[in-house]
Scaffold this active site. Structure first.
Site, short mmCIF file in Angstrom:
data_model
loop_
_atom_site.label_atom_id
_atom_site.label_comp_id
_atom_site.label_asym_id
_atom_site.label_seq_id
_atom_site.Cartn_x
_atom_site.Cartn_y
_atom_site.Cartn_z
N LYS A 150 -82.89 59.65 61.89
CA LYS A 150 -83.05 60.54 62.86
C LYS A 150 -82.99 60.04 64.11
O LYS A 150 -82.47 60.67 65.12
CB LYS A 150 -84.51 61.06 62.37
CG LYS A 150 -84.71 62.01 61.49
CD LYS A 150 -86.02 62.76 61.14
CE LYS A 150 -86.09 63.83 60.24
NZ LYS A 150 -87.50 64.25 59.99
N THR A 188 -82.71 38.81 65.28
CA THR A 188 -83.81 38.31 64.46
C THR A 188 -84.79 39.35 64.30
O THR A 188 -85.03 40.04 65.24
CB THR A 188 -84.19 37.09 64.98
OG1 THR A 188 -85.23 36.32 64.02
CG2 THR A 188 -84.95 37.08 66.35
N HIS A 189 -85.40 39.56 63.37
CA HIS A 189 -86.95 39.93 63.07
C HIS A 189 -88.02 39.04 62.84
O HIS A 189 -89.18 39.60 62.62
CB HIS A 189 -86.65 40.93 61.79
CG HIS A 189 -85.77 41.98 61.82
ND1 HIS A 189 -85.81 42.83 62.97
CD2 HIS A 189 -85.00 42.54 60.74
CE1 HIS A 189 -84.99 43.94 62.62
NE2 HIS A 189 -84.65 43.63 61.78
N PHE A 230 -77.53 38.78 61.46
CA PHE A 230 -78.91 38.57 61.40
C PHE A 230 -79.26 37.37 60.97
O PHE A 230 -78.92 36.84 59.70
CB PHE A 230 -79.00 39.77 60.38
CG PHE A 230 -80.60 39.88 59.87
CD1 PHE A 230 -81.91 39.28 60.49
CD2 PHE A 230 -80.85 41.05 59.01
CE1 PHE A 230 -83.05 39.61 60.10
CE2 PHE A 230 -82.24 41.32 58.63
CZ PHE A 230 -83.28 40.52 59.18
#
EC number: 2.8.2.-
Length: 295
Positions: A258, A107-108, A81
């Protein structure tokens, strides 16, 4: 910093208009000057949009479907990251600098904050987008267990913050639109989480074509199996259970919760849904981007 707990549950810090973890903001020059390599593959997403899923798929592709090779280390070390820097715990930039090519980089960051070396090197990039309501729900539960985030408050309070873009990595709306527009200029494969859930094999084939990789059908089927939600959830090198509890407390909420589309219906009240939709239309009406809220 002597006490590692000092790094957690701190307020976000603004970097060029985008709220980020305080430790990323403090080390921003290190992130900004990151040196991409021409054969890097960048995986970009807004948080909780299938990042770990597409990362595992790519690592399986690069290892020719060999699941044992992909268990060599945790996913957050196989696909670092990039901008995540936590003093005394991790430094994505340093991890990547020490990796051999070809690297898979996560990456964000919104498009405007991505280090310029990625554009200069014309790196191939894969973006995964997920519908906003499911992202908001998943991000809320993630805030409860991932302690680098500030306390989320109630669901109602968090939803307001999400709509206002007052969460880490800023507004979902601008993030998905920014990368959508950028795909016109650069080598960006733009995928949708809902398509990946509906027909994962088709989406894996798109990735292979984009990477110009030709692999046999039986290897594709292996990749499909080993990147399925149930297999990844049970795989310690993919499910983040190797991370220390102070950082991610999976007893509060599992990292892989979920993995479905449409779970927002179990969380939103009718009033919240109506308010969210009205706001959503205003923010997204000028974009050609279209999302499915369930499949």
């Amino acid at each position: 910093m002597d006490n590692k707990l000092d790094v957690f549950r701190r307020e976000l810090v603004d970097v060029q208009g985008i709220p980020l973890f305080w430790s990323i903001a403090e080390q921003w020059s290190q992130v900004e000057s990151f040196e991409a390599r021409p054969d890097d593959i960048l995986i970009s997403t807004y948080p909780k949009s299938g990042t770990t899923w597409i990362s595992e798929i790519l690592d399986l592709i690069y290892n020719n479907g060999d699941a044992e090779k992909c268990k060599r280390d945790a996913i957050y070390r196989r696909v670092p990251f990039m901008e995540l820097i936590i003093p005394g715990i991790t430094n994505g930039v340093e991890m990547l600098n020490n990796m051999q090519s070809p690297r898979l980089v996560k990456t964000h960051l919104p498009v405007q904050l991505l280090p310029s070396s990625f554009w200069k090197n014309d790196c191939k990039m894969i973006y995964v987008a997920r519908n906003a309501k499911d992202v908001a729900v998943s991000y809320y539960y993630f805030h409860q267990m991932a302690k680098m985030h500030p306390e989320p408050g109630t669901w109602e309070e968090f939803l307001e913050k999400f709509m206002a873009g007052q969460v880490s990595f800023g507004p979902w709306y601008d993030h998905v639109k920014g990368w959508w527009e950028k795909r016109k200029e650069y080598r960006i494969l733009y995928l949708f989480y809902e398509d990946m859930k509906e027909d994962p094999k088709c989406e894996i084939q798109k990735v292979l074509k984009f990477l110009e990789k030709d692999i046999p059908e039986e290897v594709v089927n292996k990749i499909l199996y080993h990147s399925s939600f149930s297999v990844m959830k049970a795989n310690p090198s993919a499910n983040y259970t190797t991370m220390m509890k102070e950082e991610m407390d999976q007893s509060v909420s599992p990292f892989m919760r979920k993995g479905i589309s449409g779970d927002w219906k179990n969380q939103f009240t009718v009033a919240q849904y109506e308010k969210f939709e009205e706001d959503y239309v205003k923010k997204m009406e000028e974009s050609t981007l279209k999302f499915r809220s369930e499949i």
